[in-house]
Enzyme design. Structure first.
Site, PDB file in Angstrom:
ATOM      1  N   THR A  27       0.842  -1.187   0.000  1.00  0.00           N
ATOM      2  CA  THR A  27       0.000   0.000   0.000  1.00  0.00           C
ATOM      3  C   THR A  27       0.879   1.239   0.000  1.00  0.00           C
ATOM      4  O   THR A  27       2.007   1.203   0.476  1.00  0.00           O
ATOM      5  CB  THR A  27      -0.915   0.054   1.250  1.00  0.00           C
ATOM      6  OG1 THR A  27      -1.656   1.276   1.235  1.00  0.00           O
ATOM      7  CG2 THR A  27      -0.109   0.017   2.541  1.00  0.00           C
TER       8      THR A  27
ATOM      9  N   LYS B 186      -0.178   5.812   6.751  1.00  0.00           N
ATOM     10  CA  LYS B 186      -0.821   5.580   8.051  1.00  0.00           C
ATOM     11  C   LYS B 186      -0.990   4.094   8.344  1.00  0.00           C
ATOM     12  O   LYS B 186      -0.744   3.623   9.440  1.00  0.00           O
ATOM     13  CB  LYS B 186      -2.205   6.241   8.082  1.00  0.00           C
ATOM     14  CG  LYS B 186      -2.183   7.696   8.489  1.00  0.00           C
ATOM     15  CD  LYS B 186      -3.605   8.181   8.772  1.00  0.00           C
ATOM     16  CE  LYS B 186      -3.636   9.688   8.969  1.00  0.00           C
ATOM     17  NZ  LYS B 186      -5.008  10.191   9.167  1.00  0.00           N
ATOM     18  N   LYS B 187      -1.443   3.349   7.324  1.00  0.00           N
ATOM     19  CA  LYS B 187      -1.667   1.917   7.519  1.00  0.00           C
ATOM     20  C   LYS B 187      -0.359   1.212   7.857  1.00  0.00           C
ATOM     21  O   LYS B 187      -0.311   0.325   8.687  1.00  0.00           O
ATOM     22  CB  LYS B 187      -2.258   1.291   6.243  1.00  0.00           C
ATOM     23  CG  LYS B 187      -3.732   1.582   6.055  1.00  0.00           C
ATOM     24  CD  LYS B 187      -4.270   0.851   4.829  1.00  0.00           C
ATOM     25  CE  LYS B 187      -5.593   1.459   4.372  1.00  0.00           C
ATOM     26  NZ  LYS B 187      -6.037   0.936   3.071  1.00  0.00           N
TER      27      LYS B 187
ATOM     28  N   ASP C 293      -7.634  -4.163   0.750  1.00  0.00           N
ATOM     29  CA  ASP C 293      -8.584  -3.284   0.075  1.00  0.00           C
ATOM     30  C   ASP C 293      -9.770  -3.074   0.995  1.00  0.00           C
ATOM     31  O   ASP C 293     -10.190  -4.000   1.705  1.00  0.00           O
ATOM     32  CB  ASP C 293      -9.043  -3.875  -1.259  1.00  0.00           C
ATOM     33  CG  ASP C 293      -9.612  -2.786  -2.171  1.00  0.00           C
ATOM     34  OD1 ASP C 293      -8.988  -1.712  -2.276  1.00  0.00           O
ATOM     35  OD2 ASP C 293     -10.689  -2.999  -2.761  1.00  0.00           O
ATOM     36  N   SER C 294     -10.283  -1.855   1.008  1.00  0.00           N
ATOM     37  CA  SER C 294     -11.399  -1.574   1.902  1.00  0.00           C
ATOM     38  C   SER C 294     -12.249  -0.468   1.324  1.00  0.00           C
ATOM     39  O   SER C 294     -11.848   0.213   0.380  1.00  0.00           O
ATOM     40  CB  SER C 294     -10.874  -1.179   3.287  1.00  0.00           C
ATOM     41  OG  SER C 294      -9.948  -0.127   3.174  1.00  0.00           O
TER      42      SER C 294
ATOM     43  N   PHE D 159      -9.777   8.782   8.614  1.00  0.00           N
ATOM     44  CA  PHE D 159      -9.643   9.278   7.246  1.00  0.00           C
ATOM     45  C   PHE D 159     -10.793   8.698   6.427  1.00  0.00           C
ATOM     46  O   PHE D 159     -11.675   8.032   6.977  1.00  0.00           O
ATOM     47  CB  PHE D 159      -8.266   8.910   6.657  1.00  0.00           C
ATOM     48  CG  PHE D 159      -7.953   7.441   6.694  1.00  0.00           C
ATOM     49  CD1 PHE D 159      -8.173   6.645   5.589  1.00  0.00           C
ATOM     50  CD2 PHE D 159      -7.423   6.857   7.841  1.00  0.00           C
ATOM     51  CE1 PHE D 159      -7.873   5.287   5.619  1.00  0.00           C
ATOM     52  CE2 PHE D 159      -7.120   5.497   7.883  1.00  0.00           C
ATOM     53  CZ  PHE D 159      -7.343   4.717   6.763  1.00  0.00           C
ATOM     54  N   GLY D 160     -10.821   8.976   5.117  1.00  0.00           N
ATOM     55  CA  GLY D 160     -11.897   8.463   4.277  1.00  0.00           C
ATOM     56  C   GLY D 160     -13.253   9.013   4.712  1.00  0.00           C
ATOM     57  O   GLY D 160     -13.404  10.211   4.959  1.00  0.00           O
TER      58      GLY D 160
ATOM     59  N   ASP E 162     -14.760   8.472   7.477  1.00  0.00           N
ATOM     60  CA  ASP E 162     -14.892   8.374   8.936  1.00  0.00           C
ATOM     61  C   ASP E 162     -15.742   9.474   9.573  1.00  0.00           C
ATOM     62  O   ASP E 162     -16.531   9.184  10.473  1.00  0.00           O
ATOM     63  CB  ASP E 162     -13.511   8.318   9.604  1.00  0.00           C
ATOM     64  CG  ASP E 162     -12.836   6.958   9.413  1.00  0.00           C
ATOM     65  OD1 ASP E 162     -13.460   6.072   8.797  1.00  0.00           O
ATOM     66  OD2 ASP E 162     -11.695   6.791   9.884  1.00  0.00           O
TER      67      ASP E 162
ATOM     68  N   HIS F 152     -14.039  -2.628  10.871  1.00  0.00           N
ATOM     69  CA  HIS F 152     -13.833  -3.626   9.834  1.00  0.00           C
ATOM     70  C   HIS F 152     -12.374  -4.063   9.790  1.00  0.00           C
ATOM     71  O   HIS F 152     -12.068  -5.232   9.660  1.00  0.00           O
ATOM     72  CB  HIS F 152     -14.260  -3.030   8.490  1.00  0.00           C
ATOM     73  CG  HIS F 152     -13.652  -1.691   8.180  1.00  0.00           C
ATOM     74  ND1 HIS F 152     -13.691  -0.639   9.070  1.00  0.00           N
ATOM     75  CD2 HIS F 152     -12.955  -1.233   7.111  1.00  0.00           C
ATOM     76  CE1 HIS F 152     -13.061   0.403   8.547  1.00  0.00           C
ATOM     77  NE2 HIS F 152     -12.601   0.069   7.359  1.00  0.00           N
TER      78      HIS F 152
END
Lengths: 205, 205
Positions: B13, B17-18, B75-76, B159-160, B162, B187
């Site tokens: 990725t 952050k991940k 993937d999310s 993020f995203g 959220d 998740h």
């Protein structure tokens, strides 16, 4: 009683380094790992066991019942074959009351003074136990790492007997090896991989 | 081919952050987690899958073969029931070329403008796949988290989507919840617990 993400999880040790290392392992899995220092009056567990695993279990079960939380107990040490397994479960207190890493290492060098290098084989052991709040042990795991005790200190990292414990294949002591190699080879890395296999399995629903 | 502690392990990725979150999970287990940014010329994997898991597999397998390393693909995204599952696998690029979190969130609010709160149920999905260097998938895991899309932004974290994704039981969005609660419910937390159960099992020898 089953362990569910979000429940408090205690690491039954006063060793700050161990807690700092393990906290980020458990956090993304949904557990905020608490150190004994986070509690007002944790129990002082007497290590009366005759094996590493017995002591890990004692630390886990007694503390778990005292605090009412799921608790991980850990016990580890060094066994030297020429000394019939000593210092063994007495590794942390080998040099007696007021023992320090420095004093313990000195005593070990003394005890091996007349032993040639090829007869100074030794292994580190790490044992980990997880207890429910009622004192029932749910997971037990252990790991070993084989090496030898050299004749003089080398390296600045690690703690305990690390500056004297050499992995012959690497020509380096545990105090010289980097964290990643150490996690691969070490008794603690091996025990932790076994522990996590059972731990994560109980959560994977 | 089997995965052995000490082997390089890549997180496929570009999301920094991940990687920062997962690095300390794998380190004490004997793996130094590499980000794509650590390589000179990683592959740009085209996400041509029709499901989250297909995309996670693509990212894992193609990158693994390209780099010659064991690779984790992730993937999310978000599925909104009133939008028949949109934005779904297009969550990151919902607002088209040059998509940002802000533009995606705006488009989502627009799409739901006439939908009352009780019909704005949604869930986040996270899928994780582990590929061997030869492109064989060894582990697959996924998790869901149910909530609803509120009518205005709340919170600064995450993020995203959220700030729009609320857990009704907590009266808080993912951008408001603390890391520990989020790891429990999310998740990604659920998928990671399942992934680690298989991952640690393969190492526990």
């Amino acid at each position: 009683m089953s362990l569910v993400p979000g429940m408090p999880l205690v690491l039954g040790t006063t060793n700050v380094k161990k807690c700092r290392e393990l906290k980020p392992v458990f956090e993304p899995l949904g557990f905020s790992l608490q150190a004994l220092a986070d509690f007002e009056s944790p129990l002082e567990v007497e290590e009366t066991g005759t094996t590493f695993m017995e002591n890990a279990r004692l630390k886990a079960c007694q503390q778990a019942q005292h605090l009412g939380c799921w608790t991980i107990g850990e016990d580890s040490g060094l066994c030297v074959e020429a000394l019939d397994g000593a210092p063994g479960i007495y590794s942390a207190r080998y040099s007696g009351p007021g023992a320090t890493d420095a004093k313990n290492n000195e005593k070990l060098l003394d005890a091996l003074r007349n032993v040639p290098l090829h007869k100074r084989t030794a292994y580190y052991v790490s044992t980990i136990a997880l207890s429910a709040p009622d004192g029932t042990v749910h997971i037990e795991a252990s790991g070993r790492c084989y090496g030898r005790i050299i004749e003089d200190y080398r390296g600045e990292g690690g703690f305990g007997y690390d500056p004297l414990f050499e992995i012959p294949e690497y020509h380096q002591t545990f105090a010289e090896l980097g964290m990643t190699v150490k996690s691969v080879l070490s008794h603690r890395g091996r025990a932790l991989r076994r522990f996590m296999a059972s731990f994560a399995k109980t959560l994977a629903h």
